[in-house]
Each structure stands twice: as structure tokens, then as C-alpha cells.
Design a protein around this motif. Structure first.
Motif: not given
Length: 396
Positions: A197-198, A200-201, A204, A207, A233, A235
């Protein structure tokens, strides 16, 4: 049969058999529980994905029988025509609550989920970052989408960071997605979701987590995503309803918009008859059981830790599993097949796993302890492991 087909089949089947790569399929007589019967002989069953023992649960059997009485044995149509029963609506609402998402959609299998969801969202103008040890259904779903597939070294966050940045900054792709198993089925390790998450978020990147072996097992039963508290977080949460849930089918959980899109565009949903009423109701009751109590989850982990400790103390190589999945790694394919056969001769059913399911030279037998096993069963299995391990010089 056309001669060329016959020659092709004979040559390649013989190759598999000669190299210890041919899997013999056994038919079970009766239920797939902690013990099974094959050709009149009873075995301790350590090969089932029935983590919580729900495949033989009396409450689920009653629920399925009642649903058959009220709704029949089949749904009668695809979901988009008139195959959506009130039982399907109840199941999907329950799954969404279980996974902590706005909505969920049920499919006929976990394999179908990955074929459906990936290709409904990704296309030839997009890129998919995929962990190299992802399940075959993910690989096939990626291929079907025609997106650019970028292979990422297994759970290697430095590799993911580099390739994710390159994919986004190249400007070549409309959308980028990262796909990973939540729990990897061959080694039992867990995806590094907080780090994922750290990475990819901020870029954009969508996940997508296939939690087939995590649902019912991680997060007090709610799965790997909930284990890390990341349901807001991630998707796409994908899972099967045939492993810990004990029945059959699969699901995708996510935003309401995502589920609306999948119901409108995903081909397995649109072109396959929906889950049967008995199965649907049994699944719903299974999920409700997990939401109401962690008893089965806790018993699963207690049995898993007991078996892991026993095998490790005997000197077996059990890898670095972080979950109940417990491989005993042998290496050579032929020796792995022999080891599995000798375990079976002694009354312990553990199937061999060899190439192409795992890389060459990493053959193993994979133990799947469940909540339904007793300590006496596990002790008996450990005694057999010790005897066979010493006989075949796997341990000293």
C-alpha cells in the motif's frame, strides 16, 4: 483418435510419469473430513483445503437441505436473466459485511473470479504488476485481459517499487494494477500488504489481493486484508468459498461501483448459471459462523502450530510458512513422489506437489491441518513422518 493426437498424448504422458511429474488422482469414498476413505482404507487427511472443517458441518448441511426444499437444486438461469435468487442477495450482503466493503459479488469458483475481475477492468492499454508466485488463475486472468504483464520478484518490495515507478512514469499505460495472493499456497507466506500500500497508493496503482488461502484463516477469520486493517486501501478483495468456507464458489469484494461494473461486464457472471441454492445458503451460514465466533479459527491455528513444531523438531525442512500451510520440502521430484506414497502406505494422506506447480528441485508434500483434526490424529501422523523420513534418509 487422430494419430497425431494419440502420439502427442502418449509421448507427453510418458514423459511426466518418467520424471515424477504425473499426478495420480484418488477418489474419496464419502466426506472429505479429517479422515478419509480410499478403496476401503482409512487415512489421516492432511491434503484438504477444508481449513475449518465446515465441509462436513451439520448446521451447513441442514441449511443446504432446507434451501433445496424451498428453492430447488439449481438456480435455473444466469444471474443477469432471472438466476439471481434472494439467497444470492443475502450471500453477497453477508460477504460484504464479512470483508468490510461496500459490496460483493459471488461467482461459481475462485478461478472464475480472477478470470472475471481482471479482464473486466484491465485491457491492452493497461499494465499489471504481478508477483511471480501468483496462482495460476491470476496468471490466466492477466493473459485474458491483454494488459502488459510485468513480473515482480516474489514479495520483493524493492523490485515492486522500481517497476511500479517505471510503469507509471513511462506514460504508456492508462491504468496500472498490482496483483498478489494474500497467502501463497505453496509456501504459506503472507503478502507484505502494508508495504505494498505504501508503494502503490502514492502512484495511483490499484491493489488486487487474492485471499483464497487467507479468508477464514487470517485476521481472526476475516482475511489477510483485515488482518492488516487495510480494507479501505485495497481495491479488490478476491476469495474462494471452497476452502475455509467449506462449500464452493468465489467472490469479489470492493466498492459498490466496482461490483456494479462486474455485474454488468464480467463474462463468467453474465454467461454461467449461478450458484445452486443449497450451496448458496450453506455458504451464507458458514460466513455467519465465522463472524459470530473465532472458535474454529483458533482451533485451526492451535493444530497448525502443533504440527509445525512436531515436524520441525523431527528435523524436516518446513520452509518459512507463516500460516497453517505446512510444506515438507524434499527437493527431488521422484523422491517427493516416493515420500508421498510411503506416507500413504502408512495411513497418512499427503499429496506430493512438484513442477510445474512449484519450481523444479523444490518438490514437497504439503500438509493442511484443519480445525477438525484431533491431537491424536496429528500425533499419529508425526509418528509416520518420523518412520518414513528416516527410512528414505530425509531426516537422520
Amino acid at each position: 483418435m487422430v494419430q497425431k493426437l494419440n502420439d502427442f498424448l502418449e509421448e507427453n504422458i510418458n514423459y511426466l510419469k518418467d520424471n515424477g511429474l504425473y499426478n495420480e488422482i484418488d477418489s474419496i469414498e464419502g466426506a472429505n473430513g479429517p479422515e478419509i476413505a480410499i478403496k476401503g482404507k482409512t487415512y489421516i487427511n492432511l491434503s484438504s483445503n477444508n481449513y475449518l472443517g465446515l465441509a462436513t458441518d451439520e448446521d451447513l448441511k441442514t441449511a443446504a437441505k432446507n434451501a433445496i426444499d424451498s428453492h430447488g437444486v439449481g438456480a435455473g438461469a444466469v444471474r443477469s436473466i432471472n438466476g439471481t435468487l434472494d439467497l444470492h442477495d443475502e450471500l453477497e450482503q453477508t460477504l460484504a459485511e464479512f470483508k468490510g466493503t461496500e459490496a460483493a459479488i459471488a461467482y461459481q469458483s475462485g478461478f472464475n473470479c480472477n478470470m472475471a475481475a481482471i479482464s473486466a477492468v484491465m485491457n491492452k492499454n493497461d499494465a499489471i504488476l504481478s508477483d511471480e508466485l501468483n496462482h495460476a488463475s491470476i496468471i490466466d486472468g492477466c493473459r485474458l485481459s491483454k494488459a502488459k504483464i510485468i513480473r515482480v520478484n516474489h514479495s520483493d518490495m524493492d523490485d515492486l517499487r522500481q517497476k511500479a515507478k517505471e510503469a507509471v512514469e513511462s506514460g504508456q499505460y492508462n491504468k496500472v494494477m498490482y496483483i498478489t495472493d494474500g497467502v501463497f499456497s505453496m509456501d504459506g507466506d503472507v503478502a507484505k500488504l502494508p508495504e505494498i500500500v505504501e508503494i502503490c497508493e502514492p502512484l495511483g496503482i490499484m491493489i488486487y489481493v487474492d485471499d483464497a488461502h487467507g479468508s477464514g484463516v487470517m485476521g481472526k477469520g476475516a482475511g489477510t486484508v483485515k488482518h492488516f486493517g487495510l480494507q479501505d486501501k485495497v481495491d479488490f478483495q478476491i476469495g474462494t468459498l471452497s476452502k475455509a468456507i467449506g462449500v464452493v464458489g468465489g467472490y469479489v469484494a470492493g466498492s459498490q461501483q466496482l461490483i456494479d461494473w462486474l455485474k454488468a461486464q464480467s463474462r463468467p457472471f453474465l454467461f454461467s448459471t449461478s450458484l445452486a441454492p443449497g450451496d448458496t445458503k450453506a455458504i451464507t451460514e458458514a460466513v455467519k459462523k465465522l463472524m459470530a465466533s473465532t472458535e474454529l479459527h483458533d482451533q485451526l491455528w492451535d493444530n497448525a502450530n502443533y504440527l509445525k513444531d512436531g515436524l520441525k523438531n523431527l528435523g524436516f525442512n518446513i520452509g518459512e510458512s507463516e500460516t497453517p500451510i505446512t510444506p515438507v520440502i524434499i527437493g527431488d521430484e521422484k523422491k517427493t513422489q516416493e515420500f508421498s506414497k510411503r506416507l500413504m502406505d502408512e495411513g497418512v494422506y499427503v499429496k506430493s506437489i512438484v513442477f510445474p506447480t512449484v519450481p523444479r528441485g523444490t518438490g514437497r508434500v504439503r500438509n493442511m491441518p484443519t480445525a477438525a483434526h484431533t491431537k491424536e490424529m496429528l500425533d499419529q501422523a508425526l509418528e509416520v513422518y518420523e518412520r518414513v523420513g528416516k527410512e528414505l534418509n530425509v531426516i537422520e
